[in-house]
Design a protein around this motif. Structure first.
Motif, PDB file in Angstrom:
ATOM      1  N   ARG A 152     -60.681 -15.380 -15.584  1.00 23.83           N
ATOM      2  CA  ARG A 152     -59.726 -16.346 -16.131  1.00 23.83           C
ATOM      3  C   ARG A 152     -59.291 -15.899 -17.519  1.00 23.83           C
ATOM      4  O   ARG A 152     -60.102 -15.457 -18.333  1.00 23.83           O
ATOM      5  CB  ARG A 152     -60.358 -17.736 -16.212  1.00 23.83           C
ATOM      6  N   VAL A 153     -57.989 -16.017 -17.777  1.00 22.21           N
ATOM      7  CA  VAL A 153     -57.418 -15.832 -19.111  1.00 22.21           C
ATOM      8  C   VAL A 153     -56.780 -17.154 -19.502  1.00 22.21           C
ATOM      9  O   VAL A 153     -56.045 -17.758 -18.722  1.00 22.21           O
ATOM     10  CB  VAL A 153     -56.354 -14.712 -19.121  1.00 22.21           C
ATOM     11  N   GLU A 193     -53.165 -14.941 -10.192  1.00 25.56           N
ATOM     12  CA  GLU A 193     -52.153 -15.988 -10.285  1.00 25.56           C
ATOM     13  C   GLU A 193     -51.868 -16.215 -11.764  1.00 25.56           C
ATOM     14  O   GLU A 193     -52.770 -16.507 -12.551  1.00 25.56           O
ATOM     15  CB  GLU A 193     -52.644 -17.274  -9.641  1.00 25.56           C
ATOM     16  N   VAL A 194     -50.615 -16.066 -12.165  1.00 25.81           N
ATOM     17  CA  VAL A 194     -50.204 -16.222 -13.555  1.00 25.81           C
ATOM     18  C   VAL A 194     -49.392 -17.509 -13.659  1.00 25.81           C
ATOM     19  O   VAL A 194     -48.464 -17.740 -12.874  1.00 25.81           O
ATOM     20  CB  VAL A 194     -49.362 -15.030 -14.034  1.00 25.81           C
ATOM     21  N   VAL A 195     -49.739 -18.361 -14.633  1.00 27.60           N
ATOM     22  CA  VAL A 195     -49.109 -19.671 -14.759  1.00 27.60           C
ATOM     23  C   VAL A 195     -48.825 -19.964 -16.224  1.00 27.60           C
ATOM     24  O   VAL A 195     -49.668 -19.740 -17.090  1.00 27.60           O
ATOM     25  CB  VAL A 195     -50.019 -20.797 -14.203  1.00 27.60           C
ATOM     26  N   VAL A 196     -47.605 -20.454 -16.500  1.00 29.01           N
ATOM     27  CA  VAL A 196     -47.324 -21.078 -17.793  1.00 29.01           C
ATOM     28  C   VAL A 196     -47.564 -22.558 -17.577  1.00 29.01           C
ATOM     29  O   VAL A 196     -46.845 -23.205 -16.813  1.00 29.01           O
ATOM     30  CB  VAL A 196     -45.879 -20.819 -18.247  1.00 29.01           C
ATOM     31  N   SER A 197     -48.596 -23.092 -18.230  1.00 30.89           N
ATOM     32  CA  SER A 197     -49.130 -24.384 -17.818  1.00 30.89           C
ATOM     33  C   SER A 197     -48.986 -25.452 -18.890  1.00 30.89           C
ATOM     34  O   SER A 197     -48.689 -25.187 -20.041  1.00 30.89           O
ATOM     35  CB  SER A 197     -50.611 -24.208 -17.463  1.00 30.89           C
ATOM     36  N   GLU A 236     -44.539 -19.510 -12.570  1.00 27.30           N
ATOM     37  CA  GLU A 236     -45.753 -19.015 -11.939  1.00 27.30           C
ATOM     38  C   GLU A 236     -45.445 -17.845 -11.012  1.00 27.30           C
ATOM     39  O   GLU A 236     -44.316 -17.674 -10.548  1.00 27.30           O
ATOM     40  CB  GLU A 236     -46.404 -20.144 -11.133  1.00 27.30           C
ATOM     41  N   ALA A 237     -46.461 -17.024 -10.779  1.00 29.29           N
ATOM     42  CA  ALA A 237     -46.316 -15.879  -9.882  1.00 29.29           C
ATOM     43  C   ALA A 237     -47.690 -15.469  -9.372  1.00 29.29           C
ATOM     44  O   ALA A 237     -48.706 -15.649 -10.053  1.00 29.29           O
ATOM     45  CB  ALA A 237     -45.662 -14.708 -10.607  1.00 29.29           C
ATOM     46  N   LYS A 238     -47.721 -14.899  -8.157  1.00 28.52           N
ATOM     47  CA  LYS A 238     -48.927 -14.306  -7.604  1.00 28.52           C
ATOM     48  C   LYS A 238     -48.732 -12.807  -7.568  1.00 28.52           C
ATOM     49  O   LYS A 238     -47.688 -12.313  -7.144  1.00 28.52           O
ATOM     50  CB  LYS A 238     -49.196 -14.846  -6.194  1.00 28.52           C
ATOM     51  N   VAL A 239     -49.735 -12.073  -8.039  1.00 31.17           N
ATOM     52  CA  VAL A 239     -49.615 -10.627  -8.181  1.00 31.17           C
ATOM     53  C   VAL A 239     -50.848  -9.952  -7.592  1.00 31.17           C
ATOM     54  O   VAL A 239     -51.983 -10.314  -7.933  1.00 31.17           O
ATOM     55  CB  VAL A 239     -49.471 -10.220  -9.667  1.00 31.17           C
ATOM     56  N   ASP A 240     -50.638  -8.969  -6.723  1.00 35.47           N
ATOM     57  CA  ASP A 240     -51.735  -8.109  -6.271  1.00 35.47           C
ATOM     58  C   ASP A 240     -51.908  -7.016  -7.313  1.00 35.47           C
ATOM     59  O   ASP A 240     -51.033  -6.165  -7.484  1.00 35.47           O
ATOM     60  CB  ASP A 240     -51.412  -7.509  -4.903  1.00 35.47           C
ATOM     61  N   VAL A 241     -53.029  -7.052  -8.035  1.00 35.45           N
ATOM     62  CA  VAL A 241     -53.227  -6.154  -9.160  1.00 35.45           C
ATOM     63  C   VAL A 241     -54.230  -5.063  -8.825  1.00 35.45           C
ATOM     64  O   VAL A 241     -55.076  -5.219  -7.937  1.00 35.45           O
ATOM     65  CB  VAL A 241     -53.691  -6.926 -10.415  1.00 35.45           C
ATOM     66  N   LEU A 270     -51.927 -18.973 -18.644  1.00 33.12           N
ATOM     67  CA  LEU A 270     -53.145 -18.844 -17.853  1.00 33.12           C
ATOM     68  C   LEU A 270     -53.028 -17.728 -16.828  1.00 33.12           C
ATOM     69  O   LEU A 270     -51.956 -17.499 -16.261  1.00 33.12           O
ATOM     70  CB  LEU A 270     -53.435 -20.149 -17.105  1.00 33.12           C
ATOM     71  N   ILE A 271     -54.143 -17.037 -16.581  1.00 34.57           N
ATOM     72  CA  ILE A 271     -54.251 -16.105 -15.457  1.00 34.57           C
ATOM     73  C   ILE A 271     -55.541 -16.455 -14.714  1.00 34.57           C
ATOM     74  O   ILE A 271     -56.613 -16.544 -15.317  1.00 34.57           O
ATOM     75  CB  ILE A 271     -54.317 -14.637 -15.910  1.00 34.57           C
TER      76      ILE A 271
END
Length: 388
Positions: A152-153, A193-197, A236-241, A270-271
């Protein structure tokens, strides 16, 4: 600019028409007032940083006490050195407008603290964020949870006075105009999962906006490649990293054609990342008894307290609340009690004298819990002694 004046609220009182509450803060009733006329149209920060007691700060516009309109409530702003007693607010001041500034003591913090004393009221132009440009992206790292199976970030920030560089992409498909940048290296391969929350932007331009998000690979603005699958919204976005790969993440505000400006404000960035992406149980910030499914939704529910009624004489408090996600249930935690299911409104009776804290978290139909529960602080005074 900047302006600074020393003040004191010792033995000050509260007038009958003053606003009784500043959202989840509780004024002590020792308020003093200041008037300030903005010389320019610009983002400014008003603060009581370094005060000798817990202050409560509010900024208003209007010509009389009964007709004041709140410009912005007191809350944490961009400076990390404000100190335990200080508050600061940032807003877009309009040239020629007179703003009324109230400083009071704050009964909300626990344990109990002083609510009267001296303070330094400061008004200054808000600086541009240090991570305004792509080349100055803020490096963020992930906290490992779940024995390395979940990361988590959680990064607070702001975009007041931010700009957009030539050649910068349209994040979230919007022109924007006030972007800030982050740099994150994936600690492992998996899905992030990256979110501006948390209602990131309060633009002061007539609307509220959670911001725009862009996720990229590349080392220069002209060579960026957008990655990830857009979520349910532009925030928000989902990313395969891939482990060891550095990703550049931009947060911008929507462009307002009416004003010609982009929304700016505070950011909660948030990540969430699972490695790989199984059903991982993740504890919330306030209770080990509630958990998240890994990625059943792309955005956690956001809880809002819409009304609170405190009846000190009856030792009773009632709260109404809502969720950003339809068909949510709720969990409430009063003081040191264990979290319990609750409905809106929820009423608490027989409360002990002293200060109380209530945390309310929305839970969506998939069991996804709001990671930043709504917080209410309130007090029940001691009964007045009876004389015979």
């Amino acid at each position: 600019m900047p302006l600074s004046t020393a003040g004191s609220n010792l033995e000050a009182s509260e007038e009958a028409d003053e606003h009784p509450h500043e959202f989840d803060f509780e004024p002590a009733g020792h308020s003093v007032w200041y008037s300030w006329e903005a010389g320019d149209t610009e983002w400014v920060t008003v603060s009581t940083c370094g005060s000798g007691f817990d202050t409560l700060l509010g900024v208003y516009s209007g010509s009389s006490l009964s007709s004041l309109e709140k410009v912005v409530p007191g809350k944490e702003g961009p400076r990390a050195d404000c100190g335990p007693g200080g508050q600061q607010v940032t807003f877009r001041a309009i040239a020629g407008t007179v703003y009324e500034i109230r400083v009071d003591g704050n009964l909300s913090p626990q344990p109990p603290a002083e609510v009267e004393g001296t303070f330094a009221l400061q008004i200054a132009t808000t600086p541009a964020p240090a991570n305004d440009d792509f080349a100055a992206a803020q490096t963020v790292t992930a906290e490992s949870l779940g024995n390395g199976t979940f990361f988590r970030v959680d990064v607070p920030g702001f975009s007041w006075n931010a700009t957009k560089e030539i050649g910068e992409p349209a994040h979230g498909g919007d022109p924007g105009g006030a972007s800030v940048w982050y740099s994150w290296t994936a600690p492992a391969s998996g899905q992030a999962e990256v979110v501006v929350s948390s209602g990131a932007f309060s633009s002061q331009l007539g609307s509220r906006d959670r911001g725009l998000l862009g996720v990229y690979t590349g080392n220069a603005l002209g060579g960026l490649t957008s990655v990830g699958t857009p979520g349910l919204s532009a925030q928000e976005a989902k990313v395969d990293v891939t482990a060891g790969t550095t990703y550049k993440l931009a947060v911008d505000g929507r462009f307002d054609a009416g004003t010609g400006l982009a929304a700016m404000g505070q950011i909660t960035f948030l990540i969430y990342m699972s490695v790989p992406a199984p059903d991982v149980q993740i504890p919330t910030q306030y209770s080990p008894s509630f958990s998240y499914p890994a990625f059943e939704r792309r955005t956690p529910p956001d809880t809002t307290i819409v009304e609170r009624k405190i009846k000190p004489g009856k030792r009773q408090a009632s709260f109404s609340f809502s969720s950003s996600v339809a068909a949510s249930s709720f969990t409430c935690k009063l003081d040191s009690r264990r979290p319990a299911r609750c409905g809106s409104p929820s009423t608490y009776v027989g409360l002990a004298s002293g200060r109380h804290t209530l945390l309310i978290a929305a839970v969506d139909a998939s069991g996804y819990v709001d990671p930043t529960p709504a917080l209410a602080r309130f007090s029940i005074p001691k009964p007045k002694p009876t004389h015979r």
